[in-house]
Design a protein around this motif. Structure first.
Motif, PDB file in Angstrom:
ATOM      1  N   ARG A  66      -4.061  -4.621   3.055  1.00 44.63           N
ATOM      2  CA  ARG A  66      -3.548  -3.413   2.180  1.00 44.63           C
ATOM      3  C   ARG A  66      -2.996  -3.688   1.423  1.00 44.63           C
ATOM      4  O   ARG A  66      -2.948  -3.778  -0.118  1.00 44.63           O
ATOM      5  CB  ARG A  66      -3.093  -1.999   2.980  1.00 44.63           C
ATOM      6  CG  ARG A  66      -4.255  -1.075   3.967  1.00 44.63           C
ATOM      7  CD  ARG A  66      -3.803  -0.364   4.306  1.00 44.63           C
ATOM      8  NE  ARG A  66      -2.251   0.043   4.939  1.00 44.63           N
ATOM      9  CZ  ARG A  66      -1.638   0.490   5.461  1.00 44.63           C
ATOM     10  NH1 ARG A  66      -1.744   1.783   5.471  1.00 44.63           N
ATOM     11  NH2 ARG A  66      -0.225   0.371   5.746  1.00 44.63           N
ATOM     12  N   THR A  67      -1.827  -4.480   1.629  1.00 42.98           N
ATOM     13  CA  THR A  67      -1.008  -5.467   0.425  1.00 42.98           C
ATOM     14  C   THR A  67      -2.234  -5.953  -1.162  1.00 42.98           C
ATOM     15  O   THR A  67      -2.839  -6.192  -0.727  1.00 42.98           O
ATOM     16  CB  THR A  67      -0.252  -6.297   0.723  1.00 42.98           C
ATOM     17  OG1 THR A  67       0.307  -5.932   2.129  1.00 42.98           O
ATOM     18  CG2 THR A  67       0.618  -6.660  -0.224  1.00 42.98           C
ATOM     19  N   GLN A  78       9.092  -2.766   4.019  1.00 41.89           N
ATOM     20  CA  GLN A  78       8.820  -3.783   4.551  1.00 41.89           C
ATOM     21  C   GLN A  78       9.666  -5.300   4.056  1.00 41.89           C
ATOM     22  O   GLN A  78      10.216  -5.576   4.012  1.00 41.89           O
ATOM     23  CB  GLN A  78       7.464  -3.645   4.491  1.00 41.89           C
ATOM     24  CG  GLN A  78       6.705  -3.411   4.808  1.00 41.89           C
ATOM     25  CD  GLN A  78       4.874  -3.390   4.856  1.00 41.89           C
ATOM     26  OE1 GLN A  78       5.122  -3.681   3.103  1.00 41.89           O
ATOM     27  NE2 GLN A  78       4.100  -3.772   4.764  1.00 41.89           N
ATOM     28  N   ASP A 119      -0.001  -7.560   5.606  1.00 37.74           N
ATOM     29  CA  ASP A 119      -0.643  -6.403   5.694  1.00 37.74           C
ATOM     30  C   ASP A 119      -2.047  -6.705   4.540  1.00 37.74           C
ATOM     31  O   ASP A 119      -1.544  -6.380   3.335  1.00 37.74           O
ATOM     32  CB  ASP A 119       0.081  -5.652   4.791  1.00 37.74           C
ATOM     33  CG  ASP A 119      -0.393  -3.324   4.987  1.00 37.74           C
ATOM     34  OD1 ASP A 119      -1.616  -3.326   5.105  1.00 37.74           O
ATOM     35  OD2 ASP A 119      -0.157  -2.701   5.572  1.00 37.74           O
ATOM     36  N   HIS A 154       0.647  -0.894  -0.340  1.00 35.42           N
ATOM     37  CA  HIS A 154      -0.146  -0.089   0.199  1.00 35.42           C
ATOM     38  C   HIS A 154       0.787   1.113   0.039  1.00 35.42           C
ATOM     39  O   HIS A 154       1.842   0.779   0.662  1.00 35.42           O
ATOM     40  CB  HIS A 154      -1.316   0.235   1.408  1.00 35.42           C
ATOM     41  CG  HIS A 154      -1.973   1.100   1.428  1.00 35.42           C
ATOM     42  ND1 HIS A 154      -1.597   1.950   1.638  1.00 35.42           N
ATOM     43  CD2 HIS A 154      -3.394   0.845   0.902  1.00 35.42           C
ATOM     44  CE1 HIS A 154      -3.053   2.467   1.522  1.00 35.42           C
ATOM     45  NE2 HIS A 154      -3.725   2.483   0.922  1.00 35.42           N
ATOM     46  N   ARG A 155       0.359   3.006  -0.658  1.00 32.20           N
ATOM     47  CA  ARG A 155       1.271   3.560  -0.669  1.00 32.20           C
ATOM     48  C   ARG A 155       1.504   4.369   1.074  1.00 32.20           C
ATOM     49  O   ARG A 155       2.853   4.670   0.420  1.00 32.20           O
ATOM     50  CB  ARG A 155       0.383   4.414  -1.553  1.00 32.20           C
ATOM     51  CG  ARG A 155      -0.550   5.257  -0.792  1.00 32.20           C
ATOM     52  CD  ARG A 155      -0.989   6.231  -1.447  1.00 32.20           C
ATOM     53  NE  ARG A 155      -3.114   6.700  -0.578  1.00 32.20           N
ATOM     54  CZ  ARG A 155      -3.913   6.266  -1.188  1.00 32.20           C
ATOM     55  NH1 ARG A 155      -4.208   4.831  -2.246  1.00 32.20           N
ATOM     56  NH2 ARG A 155      -5.120   6.378  -0.472  1.00 32.20           N
ATOM     57  N   ASP A 156       0.415   3.005   1.790  1.00 33.36           N
ATOM     58  CA  ASP A 156       1.790   4.453   2.763  1.00 33.36           C
ATOM     59  C   ASP A 156       1.840   2.893   3.965  1.00 33.36           C
ATOM     60  O   ASP A 156       2.480   3.531   5.085  1.00 33.36           O
ATOM     61  CB  ASP A 156      -0.066   4.348   3.865  1.00 33.36           C
ATOM     62  CG  ASP A 156      -0.343   5.631   3.028  1.00 33.36           C
ATOM     63  OD1 ASP A 156      -0.364   6.765   2.605  1.00 33.36           O
ATOM     64  OD2 ASP A 156      -1.880   6.146   3.148  1.00 33.36           O
ATOM     65  N   ALA A 157       2.300   2.486   2.895  1.00 30.38           N
ATOM     66  CA  ALA A 157       3.199   1.541   4.161  1.00 30.38           C
ATOM     67  C   ALA A 157       4.442   1.660   4.215  1.00 30.38           C
ATOM     68  O   ALA A 157       5.034   2.658   3.257  1.00 30.38           O
ATOM     69  CB  ALA A 157       3.150   0.167   3.154  1.00 30.38           C
ATOM     70  N   PRO A 158       5.479   1.201   5.873  1.00 32.05           N
ATOM     71  CA  PRO A 158       6.530   1.780   5.562  1.00 32.05           C
ATOM     72  C   PRO A 158       7.594   1.085   4.691  1.00 32.05           C
ATOM     73  O   PRO A 158       7.548   0.145   4.518  1.00 32.05           O
ATOM     74  CB  PRO A 158       6.696   1.281   6.911  1.00 32.05           C
ATOM     75  CG  PRO A 158       5.950   0.643   7.330  1.00 32.05           C
ATOM     76  CD  PRO A 158       4.517   0.614   6.249  1.00 32.05           C
ATOM     77  N   ASP A 159       8.617   1.893   4.733  1.00 25.14           N
ATOM     78  CA  ASP A 159      10.097   1.456   3.847  1.00 25.14           C
ATOM     79  C   ASP A 159      10.249   0.216   4.362  1.00 25.14           C
ATOM     80  O   ASP A 159      10.184   0.728   5.676  1.00 25.14           O
ATOM     81  CB  ASP A 159      10.648   2.641   3.552  1.00 25.14           C
ATOM     82  CG  ASP A 159       9.580   4.175   2.699  1.00 25.14           C
ATOM     83  OD1 ASP A 159       9.176   3.349   2.042  1.00 25.14           O
ATOM     84  OD2 ASP A 159      10.135   4.787   2.601  1.00 25.14           O
TER      85      ASP A 159
END
Length: 199
Positions: free
Chosen positions: A163-164, A153, A161, A146-151
């Protein structure tokens, strides 16, 4: 000879990356090899493309030795091999010049990753006036965070996640985005059947 098969980034770099365990088709070389054999039988140009990031220190850095075709694939003498540093296979290479010199107007594209380098090449090729066939079952990709996932991962975090976006969804969405706009969507089976019918 008006057609060409463009094989994009089917290279050992991806196997050297932790995300390889999530790849949609670990045997993508089988499908690509079928397309290559089909193109050679038809007398089409086969162009091999490798992605390179010199000096990056990552799996796409040629200094690490992974920027080479996957071991199951074999390039024949006379088949062009080009190295790109952009997502699409045109911008940083002489691909268009090569195709123009051979009178190529129709492109079949395959490779890794479906929605990234393969799709970007298909879109640009369409804008350049080529008739493009996108062989989605001869492409492969990974789940997309997801665009808001932390770098940074881990693979486990990516898969956990909710949202993936799954690799299967990525491929389906790519087909929807390209079909009727930038490319004809086809399968390897369909192209083999079509070739047999023409013969």
């Amino acid at each position: 000879m008006t057609r060409a098969l463009i094989v994009i980034d089917v290279q050992e770099s991806f196997r050297a990356h932790p995300l390889w365990e999530t790849i949609s088709d670990p045997k993508i070389t089988d499908q690509v090899d079928r397309l290559v054999r089909l193109a050679r039988r038809a007398g089409d140009t086969v162009v091999w493309v490798l992605h390179s990031e010199p000096g990056s220190g990552g799996v796409f850095d040629p200094a690490l030795g992974h920027v080479r075709l996957m071991d199951e694939l074999e390039r024949q003498d006379g088949e062009p091999l080009i190295h790109k540093t952009a997502h699409n296979a045109f911008t940083t290479t002489n691909l268009q010049q090569l195709l123009t010199g051979r009178g190529v107007r129709e492109l079949t594209v395959c490779g890794i990753r479906t929605e990234q380098c393969v799709e970007t090449t298909a879109r640009l090729a369409s804008d350049l006036g080529y008739e493009v066939t996108f062989v989605s079952d001869a492409t492969a990709t990974n789940p997309v965070p997801h665009r808001d996932a932390p770098d940074g991962q881990s693979v486990a975090e990516l898969l956990a996640d909710p949202r993936t976006l799954s690799a299967e969804d990525v491929i389906e969405r790519t087909e929807y985005a390209l079909a009727g706009r930038f490319a004809t969507i086809a399968t390897v089976d369909e192209l083999e059947t079509s070739a047999a019918t023409r013969a």
